[in-house]
Design an enzyme around this catalytic site. Sequence first.
Site, PDB file in Angstrom:
ATOM      1  CE  LYS A  13      -2.443  -0.560   3.756  1.00 13.66           C
ATOM      2  NZ  LYS A  13      -1.911  -1.810   4.315  1.00 13.66           N
ATOM      3  NE  ARG A  88      -4.550  -1.067  10.148  1.00 11.46           N
ATOM      4  CZ  ARG A  88      -3.476  -0.509   9.631  1.00 11.46           C
ATOM      5  NH1 ARG A  88      -3.512   0.708   9.150  1.00 11.46           N
ATOM      6  NH2 ARG A  88      -2.350  -1.183   9.562  1.00 11.46           N
ATOM      7  NE  ARG A 124       7.477  -2.876   6.057  1.00 11.87           N
ATOM      8  CZ  ARG A 124       6.171  -2.588   6.094  1.00 11.87           C
ATOM      9  NH1 ARG A 124       5.526  -2.242   4.996  1.00 11.87           N
ATOM     10  NH2 ARG A 124       5.503  -2.664   7.213  1.00 11.87           N
ATOM     11  NE  ARG A 157       6.423  -0.407  10.234  1.00  9.10           N
ATOM     12  CZ  ARG A 157       5.284  -0.292   9.534  1.00  9.10           C
ATOM     13  NH1 ARG A 157       5.277   0.326   8.363  1.00  9.10           N
ATOM     14  NH2 ARG A 157       4.162  -0.791   9.994  1.00  9.10           N
TER      15      ARG A 157
HETATM   16  P1  AMP Z   1       0.666   0.659   9.063  1.00  3.88           P
HETATM   17  O1  AMP Z   1       1.884   1.477   8.805  1.00  3.88           O
HETATM   18  O2  AMP Z   1      -0.529   1.092   8.252  1.00  3.88           O
HETATM   19  O3  AMP Z   1       0.916  -0.838   8.960  1.00  3.88           O
HETATM   20  O4  AMP Z   1       0.233   0.932  10.598  1.00  3.88           O
HETATM   21  C1  AMP Z   1       1.108   0.624  11.667  1.00  3.88           C
HETATM   22  C2  AMP Z   1       0.324   0.550  12.955  1.00  3.88           C
HETATM   23  O5  AMP Z   1      -0.312   1.815  13.223  1.00  3.88           O
HETATM   24  C3  AMP Z   1      -0.820  -0.452  12.973  1.00  3.88           C
HETATM   25  O6  AMP Z   1      -0.386  -1.786  13.278  1.00  3.88           O
HETATM   26  C4  AMP Z   1      -1.718   0.129  14.059  1.00  3.88           C
HETATM   27  O7  AMP Z   1      -1.176  -0.123  15.348  1.00  3.88           O
HETATM   28  C5  AMP Z   1      -1.594   1.625  13.809  1.00  3.88           C
HETATM   29  N1  AMP Z   1      -2.619   2.121  12.848  1.00  3.88           N
HETATM   30  C6  AMP Z   1      -2.420   2.638  11.594  1.00  3.88           C
HETATM   31  N2  AMP Z   1      -3.580   2.990  11.020  1.00  3.88           N
HETATM   32  C7  AMP Z   1      -4.555   2.685  11.915  1.00  3.88           C
HETATM   33  C8  AMP Z   1      -5.976   2.786  11.901  1.00  3.88           C
HETATM   34  N3  AMP Z   1      -6.656   3.268  10.832  1.00  3.88           N
HETATM   35  N4  AMP Z   1      -6.659   2.376  13.017  1.00  3.88           N
HETATM   36  C9  AMP Z   1      -6.014   1.902  14.107  1.00  3.88           C
HETATM   37  N5  AMP Z   1      -4.677   1.748  14.175  1.00  3.88           N
HETATM   38  C10 AMP Z   1      -3.938   2.140  13.097  1.00  3.88           C
END
Ligand code: AMP
Length: 223
Positions: A13, A88, A124, A157
Amino acid sequence: MRTILLGAPGSGKGTQGDLVAKRFGFPRISTGDLLRLAVQQRTALGKAAEALMKQGLLVSDEIVEGLVRERISSPDCRSGYILDGFPRNLAQAHALEKMDGKRPEVVIGIEVPTPILVKRLSRRWVCPECQAVYNMNVQAPKDKGRCDACRSDLIQRDDDKPEVIRERIKVYQDQTEKLIRYYQKKSVYRPVNGEGTVKAIFQRMAGVLAAELAKLEENRVRP
Ligand code: AMP
Protein backbone atom coordinates in the site's frame (compact mmCIF):
# COMPACT_ATOMS: atom_id res chain seq x y z
CA MET A 1 -11.94 11.76 -5.72
CA ARG A 2 -11.04 9.81 -2.60
CA THR A 3 -8.93 6.71 -3.16
CA ILE A 4 -8.87 4.21 -0.33
CA LEU A 5 -6.11 1.60 -0.44
CA LEU A 6 -7.04 -1.64 1.25
CA GLY A 7 -4.62 -4.47 1.72
CA ALA A 8 -2.92 -6.46 4.45
CA PRO A 9 0.35 -5.25 5.99
CA GLY A 10 3.03 -5.93 3.38
CA SER A 11 0.63 -5.76 0.43
CA GLY A 12 2.51 -2.73 -0.92
CA LYS A 13 0.00 0.00 0.00
CA GLY A 14 2.73 2.46 0.95
CA THR A 15 4.95 1.92 -2.08
CA GLN A 16 2.05 1.91 -4.52
CA GLY A 17 0.32 4.78 -2.73
CA ASP A 18 3.40 6.95 -3.24
CA LEU A 19 3.60 6.10 -6.94
CA VAL A 20 -0.11 6.73 -7.45
CA ALA A 21 0.18 10.03 -5.54
CA LYS A 22 2.99 11.15 -7.86
CA ARG A 23 1.18 10.11 -11.06
CA PHE A 24 -2.25 11.57 -10.19
CA GLY A 25 -1.24 14.51 -7.98
CA PHE A 26 -3.27 13.59 -4.89
CA PRO A 27 -1.56 13.57 -1.46
CA ARG A 28 -1.11 10.15 0.18
CA ILE A 29 -2.23 10.07 3.79
CA SER A 30 -0.88 7.16 5.81
CA THR A 31 -2.27 6.87 9.34
CA GLY A 32 0.66 4.55 10.19
CA ASP A 33 3.14 7.30 9.17
CA LEU A 34 1.19 9.97 11.09
CA LEU A 35 1.17 7.75 14.19
CA ARG A 36 4.87 6.86 13.90
CA LEU A 37 5.68 10.57 13.67
CA ALA A 38 3.63 11.26 16.82
CA VAL A 39 5.50 8.44 18.61
CA GLN A 40 8.87 9.80 17.45
CA GLN A 41 7.95 13.31 18.62
CA ARG A 42 6.76 11.95 21.99
CA THR A 43 3.42 13.80 21.79
CA ALA A 44 0.61 12.77 24.18
CA LEU A 45 -1.13 11.04 21.28
CA GLY A 46 2.10 9.24 20.34
CA LYS A 47 2.59 8.02 23.88
CA ALA A 48 -0.98 6.65 23.95
CA ALA A 49 -0.45 4.83 20.63
CA GLU A 50 3.06 3.45 21.10
CA ALA A 51 2.45 0.29 23.18
CA LEU A 52 -0.45 -0.85 20.98
CA MET A 53 1.56 -0.30 17.79
CA LYS A 54 4.49 -2.31 19.14
CA GLN A 55 2.16 -5.27 19.68
CA GLY A 56 0.62 -4.95 16.22
CA LEU A 57 -2.77 -3.97 17.68
CA LEU A 58 -5.01 -1.19 16.43
CA VAL A 59 -4.91 2.26 18.02
CA SER A 60 -8.29 3.66 19.18
CA ASP A 61 -10.70 4.83 16.49
CA GLU A 62 -10.96 8.21 18.21
CA ILE A 63 -7.22 8.90 17.85
CA VAL A 64 -6.92 7.96 14.17
CA GLU A 65 -10.19 9.63 13.21
CA GLY A 66 -8.92 12.87 14.77
CA LEU A 67 -5.68 12.64 12.78
CA VAL A 68 -7.51 12.00 9.51
CA ARG A 69 -10.13 14.73 10.09
CA GLU A 70 -7.40 17.29 10.60
CA ARG A 71 -5.29 16.12 7.64
CA ILE A 72 -8.08 16.01 5.05
CA SER A 73 -9.16 19.53 5.93
CA SER A 74 -5.84 20.85 4.53
CA PRO A 75 -6.02 22.80 1.25
CA ASP A 76 -3.93 20.18 -0.63
CA CYS A 77 -6.74 17.63 -0.11
CA ARG A 78 -9.42 19.78 -1.74
CA SER A 79 -9.46 17.98 -5.09
CA GLY A 80 -8.80 14.55 -3.63
CA TYR A 81 -6.56 12.35 -1.52
CA ILE A 82 -5.33 8.80 -1.10
CA LEU A 83 -5.89 7.00 2.19
CA ASP A 84 -3.39 4.31 3.17
CA GLY A 85 -4.21 2.39 6.36
CA PHE A 86 -7.54 4.12 7.04
CA PRO A 87 -10.31 3.09 7.40
CA ARG A 88 -9.33 -0.20 9.01
CA ASN A 89 -12.72 -1.22 10.38
CA LEU A 90 -16.39 -0.46 9.78
CA ALA A 91 -16.62 2.18 12.53
CA GLN A 92 -13.80 4.14 10.85
CA ALA A 93 -15.50 3.81 7.45
CA HIS A 94 -18.69 5.30 8.88
CA ALA A 95 -16.71 8.07 10.58
CA LEU A 96 -15.03 8.92 7.26
CA GLU A 97 -18.41 9.24 5.57
CA LYS A 98 -19.53 11.63 8.30
CA MET A 99 -16.36 13.72 7.84
CA ASP A 100 -16.42 13.92 4.05
CA GLY A 101 -19.46 12.05 2.79
CA LYS A 102 -20.21 13.72 -0.52
CA ARG A 103 -16.85 13.00 -2.13
CA PRO A 104 -16.84 10.26 -4.81
CA GLU A 105 -14.64 7.35 -3.83
CA VAL A 106 -12.92 4.27 -5.16
CA VAL A 107 -11.49 1.50 -3.01
CA ILE A 108 -8.54 -0.40 -4.44
CA GLY A 109 -7.94 -3.73 -2.72
CA ILE A 110 -4.38 -5.00 -3.19
CA GLU A 111 -4.62 -8.77 -2.95
CA VAL A 112 -1.57 -10.82 -1.88
CA PRO A 113 -1.44 -14.39 -0.41
CA THR A 114 -0.43 -14.54 3.30
CA PRO A 115 2.90 -16.46 2.89
CA ILE A 116 4.12 -13.75 0.51
CA LEU A 117 3.09 -11.01 2.97
CA VAL A 118 5.09 -12.62 5.79
CA LYS A 119 8.14 -12.99 3.55
CA ARG A 120 7.95 -9.38 2.35
CA LEU A 121 7.52 -7.87 5.84
CA SER A 122 10.34 -9.84 7.42
CA ARG A 123 12.69 -8.49 4.72
CA ARG A 124 11.49 -4.89 4.93
CA TRP A 125 13.85 -2.17 6.17
CA VAL A 126 12.90 1.49 6.40
CA CYS A 127 14.63 4.84 6.65
CA PRO A 128 13.71 6.54 9.96
CA GLU A 129 14.50 9.96 8.45
CA CYS A 130 12.81 10.09 5.03
CA GLN A 131 10.51 7.01 5.39
CA ALA A 132 11.89 5.33 2.23
CA VAL A 133 11.10 1.60 2.19
CA TYR A 134 13.45 -1.18 1.04
CA ASN A 135 13.06 -4.91 0.59
CA MET A 136 16.29 -6.84 1.01
CA ASN A 137 15.38 -9.17 -1.86
CA VAL A 138 13.83 -7.10 -4.60
CA GLN A 139 14.54 -3.46 -3.69
CA ALA A 140 17.80 -3.53 -1.72
CA PRO A 141 19.62 -0.23 -1.06
CA LYS A 142 22.79 0.36 -3.08
CA ASP A 143 24.92 0.48 0.12
CA LYS A 144 24.04 -2.22 2.63
CA GLY A 145 22.11 -0.75 5.57
CA ARG A 146 22.10 2.85 4.20
CA CYS A 147 19.24 4.87 2.68
CA ASP A 148 19.89 5.67 -1.02
CA ALA A 149 18.06 9.00 -0.72
CA CYS A 150 19.36 10.55 2.54
CA ARG A 151 22.19 8.18 3.60
CA SER A 152 20.70 7.52 7.07
CA ASP A 153 21.10 4.08 8.68
CA LEU A 154 18.13 1.84 7.86
CA ILE A 155 16.13 0.18 10.64
CA GLN A 156 13.61 -2.62 10.89
CA ARG A 157 10.23 -1.46 12.24
CA ASP A 158 9.40 -2.86 15.71
CA ASP A 159 6.20 -4.25 14.27
CA ASP A 160 8.00 -6.03 11.40
CA LYS A 161 9.43 -8.62 13.81
CA PRO A 162 8.12 -12.16 12.99
CA GLU A 163 5.85 -12.63 16.02
CA VAL A 164 4.25 -9.20 15.55
CA ILE A 165 3.84 -9.68 11.78
CA ARG A 166 1.50 -12.63 12.33
CA GLU A 167 -0.56 -10.64 14.85
CA ARG A 168 -0.93 -7.71 12.40
CA ILE A 169 -2.07 -9.99 9.59
CA LYS A 170 -4.56 -11.64 11.95
CA VAL A 171 -5.91 -8.24 13.05
CA TYR A 172 -6.28 -7.31 9.38
CA GLN A 173 -8.11 -10.50 8.54
CA ASP A 174 -10.44 -10.16 11.56
CA GLN A 175 -11.39 -6.53 11.12
CA THR A 176 -10.45 -5.05 7.80
CA GLU A 177 -11.80 -7.78 5.58
CA LYS A 178 -15.32 -6.83 6.65
CA LEU A 179 -14.60 -3.56 4.90
CA ILE A 180 -14.16 -5.35 1.59
CA ARG A 181 -17.70 -6.69 1.79
CA TYR A 182 -18.96 -3.25 2.84
CA TYR A 183 -17.34 -1.52 -0.15
CA GLN A 184 -18.36 -4.33 -2.51
CA LYS A 185 -21.98 -3.62 -1.52
CA LYS A 186 -21.42 0.08 -2.28
CA SER A 187 -20.05 -1.00 -5.72
CA VAL A 188 -16.84 0.97 -5.22
CA TYR A 189 -14.47 -1.95 -4.54
CA ARG A 190 -11.85 -2.73 -7.22
CA PRO A 191 -9.53 -5.68 -6.53
CA VAL A 192 -6.00 -5.57 -7.93
CA ASN A 193 -3.55 -8.48 -8.05
CA GLY A 194 -0.69 -7.44 -5.72
CA GLU A 195 1.83 -10.05 -6.90
CA GLY A 196 4.63 -9.26 -9.33
CA THR A 197 7.04 -6.36 -9.77
CA VAL A 198 6.39 -2.91 -8.28
CA LYS A 199 6.04 -1.60 -11.85
CA ALA A 200 3.54 -4.26 -12.93
CA ILE A 201 1.36 -3.72 -9.86
CA PHE A 202 1.51 0.04 -10.35
CA GLN A 203 0.33 -0.29 -13.95
CA ARG A 204 -2.71 -2.27 -12.75
CA MET A 205 -3.47 0.31 -10.05
CA ALA A 206 -3.00 3.29 -12.36
CA GLY A 207 -5.31 1.64 -14.92
CA VAL A 208 -8.06 1.28 -12.33
CA LEU A 209 -7.72 4.84 -11.08
CA ALA A 210 -7.54 6.37 -14.56
CA ALA A 211 -10.75 4.54 -15.51
CA GLU A 212 -12.52 5.78 -12.37
CA LEU A 213 -11.41 9.37 -12.94
CA ALA A 214 -12.57 9.18 -16.58
CA LYS A 215 -15.99 7.91 -15.45
CA LEU A 216 -16.24 10.76 -12.97
CA GLU A 217 -15.35 13.30 -15.64
CA GLU A 218 -17.90 11.80 -18.05
CA ASN A 219 -20.66 12.12 -15.44
CA ARG A 220 -19.62 15.71 -14.78
CA VAL A 221 -19.83 16.84 -18.43
CA ARG A 222 -23.00 14.90 -19.22
CA PRO A 223 -25.93 17.37 -19.31
P1 AMP B 1 0.67 0.66 9.06
O1 AMP B 1 1.88 1.48 8.80
O2 AMP B 1 -0.53 1.09 8.25
O3 AMP B 1 0.92 -0.84 8.96
O4 AMP B 1 0.23 0.93 10.60
C1 AMP B 1 1.11 0.62 11.67
C2 AMP B 1 0.32 0.55 12.95
O5 AMP B 1 -0.31 1.82 13.22
C3 AMP B 1 -0.82 -0.45 12.97
O6 AMP B 1 -0.39 -1.79 13.28
C4 AMP B 1 -1.72 0.13 14.06
O7 AMP B 1 -1.18 -0.12 15.35
C5 AMP B 1 -1.59 1.63 13.81
N1 AMP B 1 -2.62 2.12 12.85
C6 AMP B 1 -2.42 2.64 11.59
N2 AMP B 1 -3.58 2.99 11.02
C7 AMP B 1 -4.56 2.69 11.92
C8 AMP B 1 -5.98 2.79 11.90
N3 AMP B 1 -6.66 3.27 10.83
N4 AMP B 1 -6.66 2.38 13.02
C9 AMP B 1 -6.01 1.90 14.11
N5 AMP B 1 -4.68 1.75 14.17
C10 AMP B 1 -3.94 2.14 13.10
